[in-house]
Design a protein around this motif. Structure first.
Motif, PDB file in Angstrom:
ATOM      1  N   GLU A  79       0.886  -1.175   0.000  1.00 21.95           N
ATOM      2  CA  GLU A  79       0.000   0.000   0.000  1.00 21.95           C
ATOM      3  C   GLU A  79       0.916   1.215   0.000  1.00 21.95           C
ATOM      4  OE1 GLU A  79      -2.795   0.100   3.224  1.00 21.95           O
ATOM      5  OE2 GLU A  79      -3.707  -1.825   2.693  1.00 21.95           O
ATOM      6  N   GLU A  81       1.874   5.070   0.272  1.00 18.14           N
ATOM      7  CA  GLU A  81       1.230   6.163   1.001  1.00 18.14           C
ATOM      8  C   GLU A  81       2.201   7.328   1.201  1.00 18.14           C
ATOM      9  OE1 GLU A  81      -1.006   4.870   4.409  1.00 18.14           O
ATOM     10  OE2 GLU A  81      -1.519   2.953   3.465  1.00 18.14           O
ATOM     11  N   ASP A 110       2.713   0.835   3.495  1.00 23.84           N
ATOM     12  CA  ASP A 110       1.983   0.229   4.619  1.00 23.84           C
ATOM     13  C   ASP A 110       1.830  -1.250   4.257  1.00 23.84           C
ATOM     14  OD1 ASP A 110       0.128  -0.723   6.419  1.00 23.84           O
ATOM     15  OD2 ASP A 110      -1.517   0.547   5.699  1.00 23.84           O
TER      16      ASP A 110
HETATM   17 MN    MN Z   1      -2.777   1.750   4.473  1.00 21.09          MN
END
Ligand code: MN
Length: 228
Positions: A79, A81, A110
């Motif tokens: 993920e 970010e 993440d």
């Molecule tokens: Mn996340």
């Protein structure tokens, strides 16, 4: 101080253009902050307070580092970010004053044991095993911004083995940075050294051993690494 065991080292991140490092106190993460990602996860967006979880400060992996494929999972996801680094804190910080807390920004992953997260959701269990494991948070060197937040058109992206997997402009966030920090500071008194992951766009997918990732917050930071 006379400790009974050797005290743990202070986790830290490099700072772009500086020999100094940024010491990490805690890592907070917002969930479901881009509508297209919430949709791909089958989650509904509810108005009101955003959802937060935490990662351990010593889960950080530096730029260029290796991420060991974690134990137990068979569905290990990226993920990408934007990550905020706070230079000041406070409780109940109004959104209008929250940008001033942000000392710097970076780009991070993440990393998520997606299968364990799905099990936790189904059973109403906490997410720690899914989100807060060892080596769960690769983060770039930080760019000092002193409250001058990246504009809404800034592109956040991730490629794996040279193929793009995730791409979005920051303006697509459901909760922008000032409102993330305002909401977070109602739940926790924030402090200098805290990091905040600001949510991932759609395109999350599995990583396997040997994959090489390249994440960018265009104009601000890049992050490279490998799953081993
Ligand atoms: Mn996340």
């Amino acid at each position: 101080m006379d400790y009974v065991i050797a005290p743990p080292a202070v986790p830290s991140l490099p700072v772009q253009g500086s020999p100094q490092r940024f010491p990490i106190r805690r890592i907070f993460c917002i969930g479901r902050n881009y509508a297209e990602h919430a949709k791909e996860m089958g989650a509904t967006i509810e108005p009101g307070r955003p959802m937060f979880f935490c990662k351990p400060a010593d889960g950080v992996v530096a730029d260029g580092g290796d991420v060991p494929y974690p134990s137990v999972t068979h569905d290990f996801h990226h993920e990408v970010e934007m990550v905020l680094a706070l230079g000041a804190g406070g409780a109940n910080v109004p959104a209008e004053r929250a940008a001033a807390l942000v000392w710097g920004v970076g780009v991070g992953l993440d990393l998520t044991r997606r299968d364990l997260q799905a099990q936790a959701k189904a059973k109403g269990h906490p997410w720690d095993a899914a989100k807060a494991f060892d080596h769960c948070a690769p983060i770039s060197a930080l760019r000092r911004i002193d409250g001058a937040l990246p504009p809404a058109a800034t592109v956040l992206s991730l490629s794996v083995n040279g193929a793009e997997r995730q791409r979005v402009q920051l303006g697509a966030m459901l909760h922008d940075v000032p409102h993330i920090l305002a909401a977070l500071s109602e739940l926790f008194e924030l402090h200098a050294g805290d990091l905040v992951f600001t949510g991932t766009p759609s395109g999350v997918a599995p990583l396997v051993r040997g994959d090489r990732y390249h994440a960018e917050l265009a104009g601000y930071a890049t992050l490279d690494g490998r799953i081993v």
